[in-house]
Design a protein around this motif. Structure first.
Motif, short mmCIF file in Angstrom:
data_model
loop_
_atom_site.label_atom_id
_atom_site.label_comp_id
_atom_site.label_asym_id
_atom_site.label_seq_id
_atom_site.Cartn_x
_atom_site.Cartn_y
_atom_site.Cartn_z
N LEU A 85 0.83 -1.20 0.00
CA LEU A 85 0.00 0.00 0.00
C LEU A 85 0.86 1.25 0.00
O LEU A 85 0.54 2.24 -0.68
CB LEU A 85 -0.94 0.01 1.20
CG LEU A 85 -2.22 -0.82 1.09
CD1 LEU A 85 -3.04 -0.69 2.37
CD2 LEU A 85 -3.05 -0.41 -0.12
N LEU A 134 -7.99 -0.94 -6.77
CA LEU A 134 -7.62 -0.81 -5.36
C LEU A 134 -8.63 -1.52 -4.47
O LEU A 134 -8.27 -2.20 -3.51
CB LEU A 134 -7.51 0.67 -4.99
CG LEU A 134 -7.13 0.98 -3.53
CD1 LEU A 134 -5.81 0.30 -3.16
CD2 LEU A 134 -7.06 2.49 -3.31
N LEU A 138 -7.93 -4.46 -1.78
CA LEU A 138 -8.32 -4.30 -0.38
C LEU A 138 -9.27 -5.42 0.05
O LEU A 138 -9.22 -5.87 1.20
CB LEU A 138 -8.97 -2.94 -0.17
CG LEU A 138 -8.06 -1.72 -0.30
CD1 LEU A 138 -8.86 -0.44 -0.17
CD2 LEU A 138 -6.94 -1.76 0.74
N VAL A 191 -1.27 6.26 4.72
CA VAL A 191 -1.40 4.80 4.75
C VAL A 191 -1.51 4.30 6.19
O VAL A 191 -2.36 3.44 6.50
CB VAL A 191 -0.21 4.13 4.03
CG1 VAL A 191 -0.17 2.63 4.32
CG2 VAL A 191 -0.31 4.37 2.53
#
Length: 207
Positions: A85, A134, A138, A191
């Motif tokens: 990430l 993304l 995730l 992050v």
């Protein structure tokens, strides 16, 4: 005229066209023409159409290249969360801060009302596709227990919003952007804040 350097590979010729299109979009926005791209790339318009088919297809491939580079560290989930990430976050901010990308974004914002179809295509092939990639990654991290399982698409949009912050506003108003070191520091802050917000209730694995 025909494309020069007949010994160059198809991939090299294709990259030359993509580089030309990217540079011209930073200069002309949605108004860029296939003729201009062919001239900048050093090939004929007929060759350009034979390779890409249409301006829309060319822009799609250009956005795909941008997307592939930005998400290269998210190709597969390997059981880790923070490292990939963070690598993605730094690459995303670097790409957004590139002079040609910043210039293109300013032009797209100004010209979208005049070119609504092109604007929607750029959003679909760029921002929306990035969000989907993304979110998919995730989701895998959530299934592995590295993140709290909770609406991957919402989580993806939240992370992207945290990463970008006011960077696009700085670009829009020609305010000095963060240095590479400051971008990395911001990426780490964003992050880590995201990982704290989506930390699983009872971590069962080391991510």
């Amino acid at each position: 005229m025909a494309c020069p350097d007949h010994n160059s590979s198809t991939a090299e010729r294709r990259q030359r066209v993509l580089d030309a299109a990217r540079a011209l979009m930073a200069e002309q926005g949605f108004r860029v023409s296939m003729e201009a791209v062919a001239h900048r790339a050093g090939c004929s318009k007929q060759t350009l159409y034979a390779q890409f088919g249409s301006k829309h297809a060319l822009l799609h491939d250009l956005m795909q290249e941008h997307l592939d580079i930005t998400t290269s560290r998210l190709e597969a989930f390997n059981g880790q969360a923070r490292e990939p990430l963070l690598a993605f976050a730094i690459e995303h901010l670097e790409r957004l801060s590139a002079p040609d990308v910043a210039a293109s974004c300013r032009l797209f914002s100004a010209e979208s009302p005049q070119f609504p179809e092109e604007a929607r295509a750029i959003w679909r092939d760029g921002g929306q596709a990035l969000l989907a990639r993304l979110a998919s990654w995730l989701s895998l991290a959530m299934e592995a227990g590295c993140l709290r399982h909770d609406q991957p698409h919402v989580a993806a949009e939240m992370l992207l919003s945290m990463l970008v912050g006011l960077e696009l506003e700085r670009q829009r108003f020609s305010v000095a952007q963060r240095t590479p070191q400051a971008r990395r520091a911001w990426a780490e802050l964003a992050v880590d804040a995201f990982l704290r917000a989506y930390a699983p209730a009872s971590p069962a694995v080391q991510c």
